[in-house]
Scaffold this active site. Structure first.
Site, PDB file in Angstrom:
ATOM      1  N   HIS A 133      16.525   9.872  51.155  1.00 34.46           N
ATOM      2  CA  HIS A 133      16.363   9.770  49.701  1.00 34.46           C
ATOM      3  C   HIS A 133      17.255   8.665  49.151  1.00 34.46           C
ATOM      4  CE1 HIS A 133      20.251  11.826  48.739  1.00 34.46           C
ATOM      5  NE2 HIS A 133      20.022  12.442  49.885  1.00 34.46           N
ATOM      6  N   ASP A 183      17.730   8.643  45.653  1.00 34.51           N
ATOM      7  CA  ASP A 183      18.352   9.142  44.427  1.00 34.51           C
ATOM      8  C   ASP A 183      19.760   9.639  44.738  1.00 34.51           C
ATOM      9  OD1 ASP A 183      17.222  11.360  45.843  1.00 34.51           O
ATOM     10  OD2 ASP A 183      17.356  12.592  44.030  1.00 34.51           O
ATOM     11  N   ASP A 236      25.751   9.364  50.938  1.00 34.15           N
ATOM     12  CA  ASP A 236      24.687  10.344  50.665  1.00 34.15           C
ATOM     13  C   ASP A 236      23.635   9.741  49.753  1.00 34.15           C
ATOM     14  OD1 ASP A 236      23.199  12.641  50.508  1.00 34.15           O
ATOM     15  OD2 ASP A 236      24.577  13.692  49.189  1.00 34.15           O
ATOM     16  N   GLU A 285      15.588  14.234  45.796  1.00 37.12           N
ATOM     17  CA  GLU A 285      16.257  15.155  46.715  1.00 37.12           C
ATOM     18  C   GLU A 285      17.446  15.807  46.032  1.00 37.12           C
ATOM     19  OE1 GLU A 285      18.828  16.692  49.964  1.00 37.12           O
ATOM     20  OE2 GLU A 285      19.330  15.284  48.372  1.00 37.12           O
ATOM     21  N   GLU A 286      18.158  15.018  45.237  1.00 39.25           N
ATOM     22  CA  GLU A 286      19.316  15.558  44.527  1.00 39.25           C
ATOM     23  C   GLU A 286      18.908  16.345  43.282  1.00 39.25           C
ATOM     24  OE1 GLU A 286      21.973  15.560  45.931  1.00 39.25           O
ATOM     25  OE2 GLU A 286      22.370  13.722  47.055  1.00 39.25           O
ATOM     26  N   GLU A 340      20.875  12.218  56.668  1.00 39.58           N
ATOM     27  CA  GLU A 340      21.920  12.817  55.839  1.00 39.58           C
ATOM     28  C   GLU A 340      23.283  12.701  56.531  1.00 39.58           C
ATOM     29  OE1 GLU A 340      21.820  13.866  52.871  1.00 39.58           O
ATOM     30  OE2 GLU A 340      19.807  14.580  52.378  1.00 39.58           O
ATOM     31  N   HIS A 380      29.326  12.831  46.945  1.00 36.90           N
ATOM     32  CA  HIS A 380      29.323  13.439  45.613  1.00 36.90           C
ATOM     33  C   HIS A 380      30.676  13.333  44.906  1.00 36.90           C
ATOM     34  CE1 HIS A 380      25.523  16.162  46.165  1.00 36.90           C
ATOM     35  NE2 HIS A 380      25.418  15.022  46.826  1.00 36.90           N
TER      36      HIS A 380
END
Length: 397
Positions: free
Chosen positions: A74, A76, A107, A141-142, A170, A368
């Site tokens: 992903h 995003d 990520d 995805e997030e 990931e 994150h």
């Protein structure tokens, strides 16, 4: 023609796209620009659903005669939080002390950048794989993960796409690159219990029915006894109460309702259906007990609502996929990776319905977080791992 063989340059181009979910932010466009010179045909379908944002996705395929490998991920990213707290701007891809800073660095724009570089090097050195390679990349995805991978898989399959194996990029490594391959995931299920009571004055409990007391008994039943002791491949099933709310600011009022929300991560002892049945049984039995409600003659009046769709437990047993990736990691970093099913869910939970899938990417320590970053050396190492895997999986090593 210059091919995208440098993972750091690829990552910088992706980080500079502010693709905070659900915004595409130019990231898929940047990725398409990298893939087309490598011979990929690129589609960018948009999926919609009432009550959710439209999401642009990307599916790219480089066709050949032989097996079909899918890389999934992903573009995003999660919000940056307080931008002033960042040492380097979150979308500038600045490098300091051998590390690239930016939201999505690990990520998981970094994983995508490395896989593209690995394919580019393989094309440059070997002319390309003896088979087909595709990238299945979502911008959802997030977020709620409704208009992303699950629909992109359905869309591709409806067009005749079939895959023999998949890697999700990931960040799977806890401390150093090569620590861990994820070969499965626990299932996940969430729900809310609302106990209906009768509001009243705290000084006159006999005139009310305190829902908090009833809720305490129900929650206790969810937590005890333990669901299981774990299995060969999975941790013990675990339930966590994630919120309790009565909506009552007054200290002298017994509330009318009390709600608890929970999430359970379950192993291969269970299915989503058997977990739901077990929870229903525990709640029904606990509702009849008087431990927390002395003097009450009726059972606890409660409602149970399942939230979202369950994620099902799975374990990948494809020896060629797992062994080839583990061998590629050992060749690059000199150690055997741990084969794990720990952690949360990912989009691998959707892919497992189409082909064997494993997850392997960068080190996840800063994902994150403020100042998310990746070591440039790790980008190069992951690219070499992916390249070795591609060569060996297609029998070109």
């Amino acid at each position: 023609m210059t091919l995208p063989t440098d993972p750091a340059a690829n990552l910088a181009a992706l980080i500079r796209c502010a693709s905070v979910t659900p915004a595409e932010g130019g990231a898929l466009g940047a990725l398409e620009t990298m893939l087309k010179p490598l011979g990929f045909l690129v589609d960018r379908p948009v999926f919609s659903e009432d009550g959710t944002p439209d999401i642009e996705n990307l599916y790219a395929r480089r066709s050949g005669n032989g097996p079909h490998l899918m890389f999934a991920g992903h573009t995003d990213v999660v919000p940056v939080g307080d931008e002033a707290a960042w040492t380097h701007p979150p979308f500038a891809a600045e490098i300091a002390n051998g590390e690239m800073y930016g939201r999505g660095a690990v990520d998981m724009k970094g994983g995508i950048a490395c896989f593209v570089a690995a394919i580019a090097r393989h094309v440059e050195n070997n002319g390309g794989p003896k088979g087909s390679v595709s990238l299945l990349i979502t911008g959802d995805e997030e977020g709620p993960a409704i208009n992303g991978t699950v629909k992109l898989l359905e869309w591709a399959a409806s067009r005749g796409e079939k895959w023999d194996a998949s890697i999700v990029g990931e960040p799977t490594n806890p401390d150093t690159l090569g620590d861990m391959i994820k070969i499965g995931r626990r299932g996940s299920l969430s729900g809310s219990i609302t106990v209906n009571g009768r509001q009243g004055h705290a000084a006159y409990p006999q005139l009310a029915d305190n829902p908090v007391r009833g809720l305490m008994g129900l929650v206790d039943a969810l937590l005890h006894p333990v669901f299981d002791k774990g299995t060969k491949d999975f941790q013990p099933t675990n339930l966590e109460v994630t919120s309790i709310d009565v909506g009552n600011p007054a200290t002298n009022v017994i509330p009318a309702k009390a709600t608890a929300t929970f999430n359970i991560r379950f192993n291969d002892t269970w299915t989503a259906e058997t977990v739901q049945a077990e929870i229903h049984n525990r709640l029904d039995q606990a509702a009849k007990r008087k431990k927390y409600r002395p003097g009450k003659k009726t059972p606890v009046d409660y409602d149970l609502v399942w939230r979202d769709r369950p994620s099902h437990v799975f374990l990948t047993r494809d020896d060629k996929l797992v062994d080839t990736l583990a061998g590629s990691i050992k060749a690059a970093v000199g150690k055997e990776p741990t084969l794990s099913t720990s952690g949360g869910t990912s989009d691998a939970r959707f892919i497992k319905d189409y082909c064997p899938v494993v997850e392997f990417g960068l080190v996840g320590k800063t994902m994150h977080m403020v100042d998310e970053r990746v070591a440039l050396a790790d980008l190069e190492t992951l690219t070499r791992i992916y390249q070795r895997f591609i060569e060996d999986w297609f029998g070109q090593g």
